[in-house]
Design an enzyme around this catalytic site. Structure first.
Site, PDB file in Angstrom:
ATOM      1  N   GLU A 120     -16.073  -4.428   7.925  1.00  0.00           N
ATOM      2  CA  GLU A 120     -15.821  -3.179   8.279  1.00  0.00           C
ATOM      3  C   GLU A 120     -17.075  -2.348   8.186  1.00  0.00           C
ATOM      4  OE1 GLU A 120     -12.521  -1.195   6.408  1.00  0.00           O
ATOM      5  OE2 GLU A 120     -12.886   0.748   7.461  1.00  0.00           O
ATOM      6  N   GLU A 127      -3.233   6.892   2.159  1.00  0.00           N
ATOM      7  CA  GLU A 127      -3.548   7.024   3.730  1.00  0.00           C
ATOM      8  C   GLU A 127      -2.178   7.302   4.601  1.00  0.00           C
ATOM      9  OE1 GLU A 127      -6.619   3.926   4.572  1.00  0.00           O
ATOM     10  OE2 GLU A 127      -8.109   5.232   3.741  1.00  0.00           O
ATOM     11  N   ASP A 168     -14.689   2.483  -1.076  1.00  0.00           N
ATOM     12  CA  ASP A 168     -14.132   1.731   0.144  1.00  0.00           C
ATOM     13  C   ASP A 168     -15.108   0.649   0.303  1.00  0.00           C
ATOM     14  OD1 ASP A 168     -12.281   0.786   1.777  1.00  0.00           O
ATOM     15  OD2 ASP A 168     -12.173   2.795   2.933  1.00  0.00           O
ATOM     16  N   LYS A 207       0.733  -1.017   0.001  1.00  0.00           N
ATOM     17  CA  LYS A 207       0.053  -0.068  -0.086  1.00  0.00           C
ATOM     18  C   LYS A 207       0.809   1.210  -0.162  1.00  0.00           C
ATOM     19  CE  LYS A 207      -3.380   2.452   3.079  1.00  0.00           C
ATOM     20  NZ  LYS A 207      -4.317   2.253   4.223  1.00  0.00           N
ATOM     21  N   GLU A 264     -28.364  -3.382   3.678  1.00  0.00           N
ATOM     22  CA  GLU A 264     -28.506  -2.135   2.673  1.00  0.00           C
ATOM     23  C   GLU A 264     -29.676  -1.194   2.985  1.00  0.00           C
ATOM     24  OE1 GLU A 264     -29.040  -3.373  -1.277  1.00  0.00           O
ATOM     25  OE2 GLU A 264     -27.983  -1.446  -2.010  1.00  0.00           O
ATOM     26  N   TRP A 267     -11.862  12.943   4.662  1.00  0.00           N
ATOM     27  CA  TRP A 267     -11.617  11.969   3.860  1.00  0.00           C
ATOM     28  C   TRP A 267     -12.729  11.852   2.659  1.00  0.00           C
ATOM     29  CZ3 TRP A 267      -8.318   8.496   5.742  1.00  0.00           C
ATOM     30  CH2 TRP A 267      -7.626   8.616   7.016  1.00  0.00           C
ATOM     31  N   GLU A 277     -10.184  -6.763  -5.218  1.00  0.00           N
ATOM     32  CA  GLU A 277     -10.063  -6.918  -3.912  1.00  0.00           C
ATOM     33  C   GLU A 277     -11.385  -6.843  -3.191  1.00  0.00           C
ATOM     34  OE1 GLU A 277      -6.840  -4.729  -2.075  1.00  0.00           O
ATOM     35  OE2 GLU A 277      -8.234  -4.354  -0.297  1.00  0.00           O
TER      36      GLU A 277
HETATM   37  C1  GCV Z   1      -5.713  -0.937   6.005  1.00  0.00           C
HETATM   38  C2  GCV Z   1     -10.143   1.487   4.685  1.00  0.00           C
HETATM   39  C3  GCV Z   1      -9.889   1.009   6.275  1.00  0.00           C
HETATM   40  C4  GCV Z   1      -8.500   1.154   6.580  1.00  0.00           C
HETATM   41  C5  GCV Z   1      -7.576   0.377   5.753  1.00  0.00           C
HETATM   42  C6  GCV Z   1      -7.768   1.035   4.356  1.00  0.00           C
HETATM   43  C7  GCV Z   1      -7.045   0.169   3.227  1.00  0.00           C
HETATM   44  O1  GCV Z   1      -9.766   2.904   4.853  1.00  0.00           O
HETATM   45  O2  GCV Z   1     -10.902   1.843   7.086  1.00  0.00           O
HETATM   46  O3  GCV Z   1      -8.407   0.611   8.090  1.00  0.00           O
HETATM   47  O4  GCV Z   1      -6.259   0.344   6.314  1.00  0.00           O
HETATM   48  O5  GCV Z   1      -9.103   0.870   4.054  1.00  0.00           O
HETATM   49  O6  GCV Z   1      -7.598  -0.459   2.577  1.00  0.00           O
HETATM   50  O7  GCV Z   1      -5.967   0.365   3.008  1.00  0.00           O
END
Ligand code: GCV
Length: 705
Positions: A413, A306, A385, A302, A536, A567, A407
């Site tokens: 989450e 972020e 996301d 990554k 949903e 964000w 992915e």
């Molecule tokens: C691992 C989202 C999640 C993050 C995660 C990120 C990613 O933003 O909230 O915790 O980070 O995705 O996929 O890298």
């Protein structure tokens, strides 16, 4: 080789809250699932570590269920033969069947063929991994594997790599904890800065993964902090131990690495991908990894996302960065999974021109053709996301000369955090069968499998894992089905998600272990089949997404939680309407990232599918949907309906008291209580918010606050 405990063995000491009297829940591999196979006379033929695994499995099943396991062909009669094609002569009639099963060319590195006639079932493979998958196929078939005749049928995975990414931290992160976005306790690999060394548990995990088809995992978080960075060098031994434990199940280990490794580990002044010293550092570090782990899978990165370091620091792009690591891995056959999750997370909410949905395409599409063959660009299934509903990411249709992996997020989450029942396979199936170039054309699954329109080999599937050290593996026992289904869809994206659920039910709740098998099946379907759409309904409407609470780490409602944050901005609701204008005509132009016909379908207010309307358009509350309802009435109706459905799910579940394992029943019941509480909160906050904004009453006059 010693097998992990079948269900409640010694490895699980200290995990026992299941009521099983000793440990971890067996998930989809309880001993009873092996009864049909274990009561037969079984011959296993071939050599190699994975064939040994097959034999050990068969031997244990036979010891438990009265069958007989052999490794040498004699004159004794057999019911089942599991054989490598080159393993030497087989007894008749297995020999003739094996010839029939093997006709039609090679079966591949992981494929197998199954046939049955004259009372003998034969599984044939060219390579040991194929035999392992063949064994678990027989387990899945249950009694049917030994009934009637089966014409020879070949099986092979659609995707070569079927991977899980663990977001596990070695150290406990001050904000994210031991597992980032983990909802199943601690990590099964790491605890408070150290390797856990609960290798029996790791082996049990590998076994579950093999049984659903997963063949690769990355063992640490993509956000790579200081301690985790050292897994690449000083703490490589910890990774090697995991690789050793998982190897017998055909699962290869990958590692998330920091792009800044040459600086933070190597003491170099730069991590510039074009710097010869940096290249030499990665080459040497990678050579050492392969000396220790010869079948190491590769790196996950990554970068420039972020806050993670990346090539932008040096004025380079993502192709430069990815190719640097790919060059180091190439001599050993490794791959780099380079994530396309790159966007500006320091946005000004006042700036209407920045659209997070555009970011991955804007960064990556122009680089198509520049990546080395062993780079896999890994794109989240949607442009934002992992929201419960997103359109398919346009990146997946924009890089025909690049290996692409899709992915998914098995960890929930944004889909209820394993407090809520949310069976995600229907969502993944919709994504995988989506045809980006129009109905009848290649699908997303084809792109990932390498049979898309471009010349690139497929990158497969990757997904964020949902297991932890919880005795049920996944916190919510029914969330096990998501992990199982992910593996099965990666093997065959054409599978019907509800049929996959049936497989999972048959394996996890064998008829011999429950009071009323028909009631169990009926209840699980009633609770799970539609649970993603139910989720949903009571959360963010019509594809708008992200109305989650930032304070509670994305759990529960907060309609404006991200509306004024750095964000990204998600719904733009005012007194007149709601939604994000992503059209070319008047909005951010995101619709233009899709090929035809979708580019036009999404652009058009009348053609855009209802479920994505607010993702693409800002509309008045009175806008009439294709369903005939207005947007505001749809919001009210779906939120009331969603809560009602959760109440019904909870009611249905109560009927299983005394019918299934009481520990499973109690855990699910407790979580359904929480799901109902939370769904009510979602309903009331969302409905009240939009009622107050719009002033439009519910035509059915229900309570809105
Ligand atoms: C691992 C989202 C999640 C993050 C995660 C990120 C990613 O933003 O909230 O915790 O980070 O995705 O996929 O890298």
């Amino acid at each position: 080789m010693s097998l992990p405990p079948a269900t409640t063995g010694p490895a699980t000491a200290g995990h026992d809250t299941t009521g099983h009297g000793g440990g971890v829940h067996a998930a989809w591999l309880p001993p009873e699932a092996f009864a049909p196979l274990g009561s037969r006379r079984v011959l296993v033929r071939g050599d190699g570590m994975l064939v040994d695994t097959v034999f050990d499995e068969v031997e244990r099943a036979c010891a438990g269920h009265g069958g007989r396991a052999d490794r040498t062909a004699g004159d004794r009669e057999v019911d089942l033969v599991l054989a490598l094609r080159d393993a030497g002569p087989l007894p008749a009639p297995a020999a003739a069947l094996a010839r029939a099963a093997g006709a039609g060319g090679p079966l591949g590195a992981e494929g197998f063929a199954l046939a049955r006639a004259e009372g003998v079932t034969v599984v044939l493979a060219d390579a040991p991994a194929g035999l392992l998958y063949g064994l678990f196929h027989v387990v899945r078939l249950g009694a049917a594997a030994f009934e009637g005749d089966h014409p020879a049928r070949r099986h092979a995975p659609a995707m070569a790599r079927r991977m899980l990414d663990h977001w596990d931290n070695v150290d406990v992160h001050p904000v994210m904890g031991q597992v980032e976005r983990g909802y199943a306790g601690g990590s099964i690999f790491w605890r408070a800065g150290a390797a856990r060394r609960d290798l029996d548990r790791v082996r049990a995990y590998g076994r579950l993964l093999a049984a659903c088809g997963v063949n690769a995992i990355s063992v640490n978080n993509v956000n790579v902090h200081a301690t985790e960075a050292r897994l690449l060098t000083g703490r490589l031994g910890d990774v090697a131990e995991l690789a050793d434990a998982l190897r017998p199940y055909g699962v290869r280990v990958h590692l998330s690495v920091t792009f800044a490794a040459p600086v933070v580990l190597g003491g170099l002044p730069t991590a510039d991908p074009l710097d010869p010293a940096v290249r030499a550092w990665w080459a040497a570090a990678t050579r050492q990894v392969y000396e220790r782990i010869p079948d190491f899978g590769g790196y996950v990165v990554k970068a420039d996302s972020e806050g993670q370091p990346g090539p932008f620091t040096y004025g380079r792009d993502h192709a430069d960065g990815a190719n640097l690591l790919a060059e180091a891995l190439a001599p050993f056959g490794g791959v780099v999974h380079w994530r396309a999750f790159v966007y500006n997370h320091r946005q000004d909410w006042r700036d209407r021109s920045t659209d997070r949905a555009r970011a991955a395409y804007d960064h990556f599409a122009p680089l198509d053709g520049r990546f080395r063959d062993n780079v896999v660009v890994q794109a989240k299934f949607g442009p934002i996301d992992f929201q419960p509903r997103e359109p398919v990411s346009p990146v997946l249709a924009a890089m025909p000369a690049t290996r692409l992996a899709v992915e998914f997020q098995v960890t929930q989450e944004y889909t209820g955090q394993q407090q809520h029942v949310c069976y995600l396979a229907p969502c993944w199936s919709e994504v995988l069968t989506f045809a980006p170039w129009g109905p009848g054309g290649p699908t997303v699954a084809d792109v990932a499998a390498g049979s898309g329109p471009g010349p690139a080999t497929g990158g497969g599937l990757a997904a964020v894992a949902n297991v932890g050290d919880d005795p049920f593996w996944t916190g919510h026992p029914l969330a096990q089905a998501n992990l199982y289904a992910y593996g099965r869809l990666a093997w065959d994206p054409g599978l019907d998600p509800i049929a996959v659920l049936d497989e999972w039910i048959d394996l996890t709740f064998p008829a011999s272990t429950v009071g009323d098998p028909a009631l169990v099946r009926e209840t699980l379907h009633a609770v799970m089949d539609d649970s993603w759409r139910t989720y949903e309904r009571y959360t963010a409407p019509l594809g708008v997404g992200f109305m989650v609470s930032p304070a509670r780490h994305h759990y529960g409602p907060d309609v404006d939680g991200y509306e004024y944050s750095r964000w990204g901005t998600y719904h733009f609701a005012d007194r007149d309407g709601v939604g994000v204008d992503r059209t070319r005509a008047t909005g951010t132009g995101f619709t233009g990232q899709y090929p035809q016909p979708w580019s036009q379908v999404y652009e058009s207010l009348s053609d855009c599918p209802d479920e994505l309307l607010l993702f693409f358009h800002h509309v008045p509350y009175g806008h009439v949907l294709r369903s005939g309802s207005t947007v505001i009435q749809h919001i009210y109706d779906t939120h009331f309906a969603g809560v009602q459905q959760v109440a019904q799910m909870r009611q249905r579940w109560r009927r299983l008291a005394g019918v299934i394992d009481p520990a499973v029943h109690a855990r699910v019941a407790e979580r359904l209580d929480e799901q109902l509480r939370c769904a009510i909160e979602w309903r009331d906050q969302v409905n009240t918010y939009f009622f107050r904004k719009s002033g439009v009453p519910d035509v059915r006059g229900r309570a809105i606050h």
